[in-house]
Scaffold this active site. Structure first.
Site, mmCIF file in Angstrom:
data_model
loop_
_atom_site.group_PDB
_atom_site.id
_atom_site.type_symbol
_atom_site.label_atom_id
_atom_site.label_comp_id
_atom_site.label_asym_id
_atom_site.label_seq_id
_atom_site.Cartn_x
_atom_site.Cartn_y
_atom_site.Cartn_z
ATOM 1 N N GLU A 1 -4.089 108.614 70.537
ATOM 2 C CA GLU A 1 -4.996 109.855 70.959
ATOM 3 C C GLU A 1 -5.029 110.718 69.814
ATOM 4 O OE1 GLU A 1 -3.696 112.094 74.665
ATOM 5 O OE2 GLU A 1 -2.401 111.258 74.496
ATOM 6 N N ASP B 1 1.000 102.954 76.101
ATOM 7 C CA ASP B 1 0.942 103.115 77.126
ATOM 8 C C ASP B 1 -0.113 102.555 77.775
ATOM 9 O OD1 ASP B 1 3.492 104.980 76.525
ATOM 10 O OD2 ASP B 1 3.121 106.941 75.827
ATOM 11 N N MET C 1 8.890 103.774 79.414
ATOM 12 C CA MET C 1 8.338 104.542 78.318
ATOM 13 C C MET C 1 6.927 105.174 79.132
ATOM 14 S SD MET C 1 8.486 104.953 74.547
ATOM 15 C CE MET C 1 10.780 105.587 73.499
ATOM 16 N N GLY C 2 6.010 106.110 79.054
ATOM 17 C CA GLY C 2 4.258 106.831 79.840
ATOM 18 C C GLY C 2 4.697 107.834 80.344
ATOM 19 N N HIS D 1 13.317 102.765 73.429
ATOM 20 C CA HIS D 1 12.616 103.217 71.905
ATOM 21 C C HIS D 1 12.927 101.110 72.020
ATOM 22 C CE1 HIS D 1 13.140 107.079 70.953
ATOM 23 N NE2 HIS D 1 11.498 106.153 70.615
ATOM 24 N N GLU E 1 8.710 107.958 82.543
ATOM 25 C CA GLU E 1 9.818 109.090 81.762
ATOM 26 C C GLU E 1 8.964 110.091 82.555
ATOM 27 O OE1 GLU E 1 9.564 108.825 77.510
ATOM 28 O OE2 GLU E 1 7.522 108.466 78.187
HETATM 29 O O1 F6P Z 1 3.034 107.720 73.305
HETATM 30 C C1 F6P Z 1 4.633 106.221 72.674
HETATM 31 C C2 F6P Z 1 5.352 107.152 73.578
HETATM 32 O O2 F6P Z 1 6.355 106.025 73.578
HETATM 33 C C3 F6P Z 1 5.889 107.250 74.703
HETATM 34 O O3 F6P Z 1 5.340 106.339 76.042
HETATM 35 C C4 F6P Z 1 6.884 108.208 74.520
HETATM 36 O O4 F6P Z 1 7.029 108.938 75.441
HETATM 37 C C5 F6P Z 1 6.667 108.093 73.459
HETATM 38 O O5 F6P Z 1 5.798 107.595 72.823
HETATM 39 C C6 F6P Z 1 7.799 108.661 72.526
HETATM 40 O O6 F6P Z 1 7.921 109.410 71.370
HETATM 41 P P1 F6P Z 1 9.152 109.329 70.163
HETATM 42 O O7 F6P Z 1 9.092 108.498 69.588
HETATM 43 O O8 F6P Z 1 8.246 110.447 69.179
HETATM 44 O O9 F6P Z 1 9.940 110.362 70.895
#
Ligand code: F6P
Length: 342
Positions: free
Chosen positions: A103, A127, A169-170, A271, A221
Site C-alpha cells: 500500500e 499480509d 506478522m500482521g 522475518h 503482532e
Molecule cells: O507489511 C509487511 C510486513 O511484513 C508486516 O507484516 C510487518 O509488520 C512489517 O512488514 C515489518 O516491516 P519491517 O521489516 O520493515 O520492520
C-alpha cells in the site's frame, strides 16, 4: 520504451519472479529496454540504478528477497522529492515505471501517476491485505513457513506440557495468523480485527491441557486485549507513519502463565516469514502478475495495477489498490473458533 523497475516496502518471496517475468517478456516479446532502480523509491529519488536485462534475471525465479533491494523511502516526505524523481527518470531516459510494492509503495505510485509519471503497479505483501486483489504473492509462502513452525511447536509443547505462543506478522490484518493457525491446528488464534479477552484465552488453554495435549496460541503482532493497548517494539515512525509492532506474544505468554500456573513460552517468527524461496503458488502468481504488468506498460495502460480476481489477472486503477485495507471478516474468524480450546 525504456522501462524502470523497482521493488519497495517489506521484501516478500516472489519479488524476483515478477522482475524476471517483466524483463523476459518485455525484452523477448516486445523489445523494450529495462533499468533497475535500487531500494524502492530511493532509486528514482537518488538516481541509484543497476543494469536489468535477460542475463541479470537468469536464475532468480526461486530466490527470496529482491535483486533490486528495497526500502520504505517516501519521496513525498523529502524536500523537492518529486522533482528529483522526475529529473532522475529523465536523466535515465526512462519512459515508464513498473512499481512492485504494497500500500505504501503503490500509494506513492498513485500520486506520481496523478502528476503525470507513467506507472504500472504490481501488488505485493505477505499480509494479503490489499482489497483490490484476491491474493498477493508472498502470503502463501509466509503461511507455509508459519504452518511448518506450528507443526514443530506442537511436538515440543506436548513433551513439556507447555503453552507455546506463536507471534506472526500482521499489523492490521490477521490473514497470516488465521490461515497458519487453521492449517497448523492452533488451539487459539488472535487477530488485530478483534480484541481478545485474556481470561477467555486462559480458559481455552486450560481446556486444551485437559485433553492431555498442549496448547498452541497463534497471535498476530497487531492483536490487542479488550481495553488494552497495542504492544509496540518502539514508537518511532517510518516515512509512511508506521510504528514497529512486536511483543504481544511475550506479553500474552506472561499473562497465560500467571493465570494458569503452567509454563508458557513465546516464539516470534518475525522475518523468517518473509525470507527464502517462494512456494509454487507464489512463483506462479508473481510470474503472472509480471507478465500482465508488462502487457499493460506495453499497451500504454498506465495508472493501473494488476490484480487477481478468481483465477484471472485483471487491471484495476492504481488508486483502488490502496483505498481499502482487506481485513478478516467476522464469519471467517467464527469458522476458526470451533477449534479453540479443543
Ligand atoms: O507489511 C509487511 C510486513 O511484513 C508486516 O507484516 C510487518 O509488520 C512489517 O512488514 C515489518 O516491516 P519491517 O521489516 O520493515 O520492520
Amino acid at each position: 520504451m525504456r522501462i524502470g523497475v523497482l521493488t519497495g516496502g517489506g521484501d516478500c518471496p516472489g519479488l524476483n519472479a515478477v522482475i524476471r517475468a517483466v524483463v523476459r517478456k518485455g525484452v523477448g516479446q516486445y523489445g523494450h529496454e529495462f533499468v533497475g532502480f535500487r531500494d524502492g523509491w530511493r532509486g528514482p529519488l537518488e538516481g541509484l540504478t543497476r543494469p536489468l536485462g535477460i542475463p541479470e534475471v537468469r536464475g532468480i525465479l526461486p530466490r527470496g528477497g529482491t535483486i533490486l533491494g528495497s526500502s520504505r523511502t517516501n519521496p513525498f516526505k523529502v524536500d523537492g522529492g518529486v522533482d528529483k524523481v522526475r529529473a532522475n527518470l529523465a536523466e535515465q531516459g526512462v519512459d515508464a515505471l513498473v512499481a512492485i510494492g504494497g500500500e505504501d509503495t503503490l500509494g506513492v505510485a498513485t500520486k506520481l501517476d496523478e502528476l503525470g509519471v507513467r506507472v504500472v503497479g504490481v501488488p505485493k505483501t505477505i499480509d494479503n491485505d490489499l482489497s483490490a486483489t484476491d491474493y498477493t504473492f508472498g502470503f502463501d509462502t509466509a503461511v507455509n513457513i508459519a504452518m511448518e513452525a506450528i507443526d514443530r511447536l506442537h511436538t515440543t509443547a506436548e513433551s513439556h506440557h507447555r503453552t507455546l505462543v506463536v507471534e506472526v506478522m500482521g499489523r492490521h490484518a490477521g490473514w497470516i495468523a488465521l490461515h497458519a493457525g487453521l492449517a497448523g491446528g492452533a488451539n487459539v488464534i488472535l487477530l488485530p480485527e478483534r480484541e481478545f479477552d485474556v481470561d477467555q484465552v486462559a480458559a481455552y488453554v486450560e481446556k486444551r491441557f485437559q485433553t492431555q495435549y498442549a496448547p498452541i496460541v497463534v497471535v498476530a503482532e497487531g492483536a490487542q486485549p479488550v481495553g488494552g493497548q497495542l504492544v509496540l517494539h518502539n514508537q518511532a515512525l517510518d516515512a509512511f507513519g508506521h510504528v514497529r509492532f512486536g511483543g504481544i506474544g511475550q506479553w500474552l505468554a506472561d499473562e497465560i502463565e500467571a493465570k494458569t500456573g503452567k509454563e508458557a513460552r513465546t516464539v516470534v517468527l518475525g522475518h523468517i516469514q518473509r525470507g527464502g524461496t517462494p512456494t509454487a503458488f507464489d512463483r506462479v502468481l508473481a510470474t503472472r502478475f509480471g507478465l500482465h504488468a508488462i502487457d499493460a506498460a506495453h499497451e500504454g495502460d498506465f495508472g493501473k495495477m494488476v490484480a487477481l480476481r478468481g483465477t484471472d489477472i485483471v487491471r484495476v486503477p492504481l488508486a483502488e489498490a490502496t483505498t481499502v485495507l482487506k481485513t478478516v471478516p467476522v464469519d471467517r474468524y467464527t469458522e476458526a473458533e470451533v477449534f479453540f480450546g479443543s
